[in-house]
Design an enzyme around this catalytic site. Structure first.
Site, PDB file in Angstrom:
ATOM      1  CG  HIS A 145      -3.884  -2.046  -5.775  1.00  0.00           C
ATOM      2  ND1 HIS A 145      -3.171  -1.896  -7.064  1.00  0.00           N
ATOM      3  CD2 HIS A 145      -3.677  -1.270  -4.953  1.00  0.00           C
ATOM      4  CE1 HIS A 145      -2.660  -0.681  -6.830  1.00  0.00           C
ATOM      5  NE2 HIS A 145      -2.716  -0.232  -5.393  1.00  0.00           N
TER       6      HIS A 145
HETATM    7  S1  FES Z   1      -4.335  -4.682  -8.855  1.00  0.00           S
HETATM    8 FE1  FES Z   1      -3.804  -2.642  -8.836  1.00  0.00          FE
HETATM    9  S2  FES Z   1      -1.972  -2.958 -10.083  1.00  0.00           S
HETATM   10 FE2  FES Z   1      -2.868  -4.903 -10.161  1.00  0.00          FE
END
Ligand code: FES
Length: 180
Positions: A145
């Protein structure tokens, strides 16, 4: 008709067989109890592989300056980065008030060994393994993410709430650390 000496002869083998049966039963009993007790004792003793995983020794001399390795500790990946002086300087120049999870660079390394950064290699958002030498801050980028960590492994951008975790470790010598 059996004489006394005949009786003695006929009873002797029976007595012997009874003794044998008794001895054999006792032996089976001992083996049976032993077999039942062993798994219990064995369960109470930590397995050697579990003990080995509880702490991990690692020789840092195999990690060249400017590179990282990933080792395993308690089933989790751990980054060991041999930082350059530029990476250390960059991390130390960041004002704490710019950090989401404020921590000095000094607090994340061992005194006298600032070149070595040791961190659990799991993103603090949802546990993905970040990629090294990536992102806007010269540290790690999480591919899941987009969390970004700086050269001290501190969260700088993205959804991860906290810095990458520094596990408990100590230097056993100038180059060997023990994690855990
Ligand atoms: S940013 Fe979501 S698991 Fe690393």
């Amino acid at each position: 008709m059996a004489t006394e000496s005949n009786l003695a002869h006929t009873e002797q083998p029976n007595a012997g067989r009874r003794d044998f049966l008794y001895v054999a039963t006792a032996a089976v009993g001992a083996v049976g109890v032993g077999a039942a007790v062993w798994p219990l004792i064995n369960q109470l003793n930590p397995d050697a592989s579990v003990l080995a995983m509880a702490s991990t020794e690692f020789d840092l001399s195999s990690v060249a300056e400017g590179s990282s390795v990933t080792i395993k500790w308690r089933g989790s990946p751990v980054f060991v980065r041999h930082r350059t002086q530029a990476e250390i300087d960059e991390a130390r120049a960041v004002p704490l008030n710019e950090l989401k999870d404020p921590a000095t660079d000094e607090s994340r390394v061992k005194e006298g060994h600032a070149q070595y950064l040791v961190m659990v290699a799991l993103c603090t958002h949802l546990g993905c393994v970040p990629v090294g030498d990536a992102g806007e801050f010269g540290g790690w980028l999480c591919p899941c993410h987009g969390s970004q960590f700086d050269t001290a492994g501190r969260i700088r951008k993205g959804p991860a709430p906290t810095n990458l975790v520094v596990p408990p470790y100590q230097f056993l010598s100038d180059t060997v650390i023990q994690i855990g």
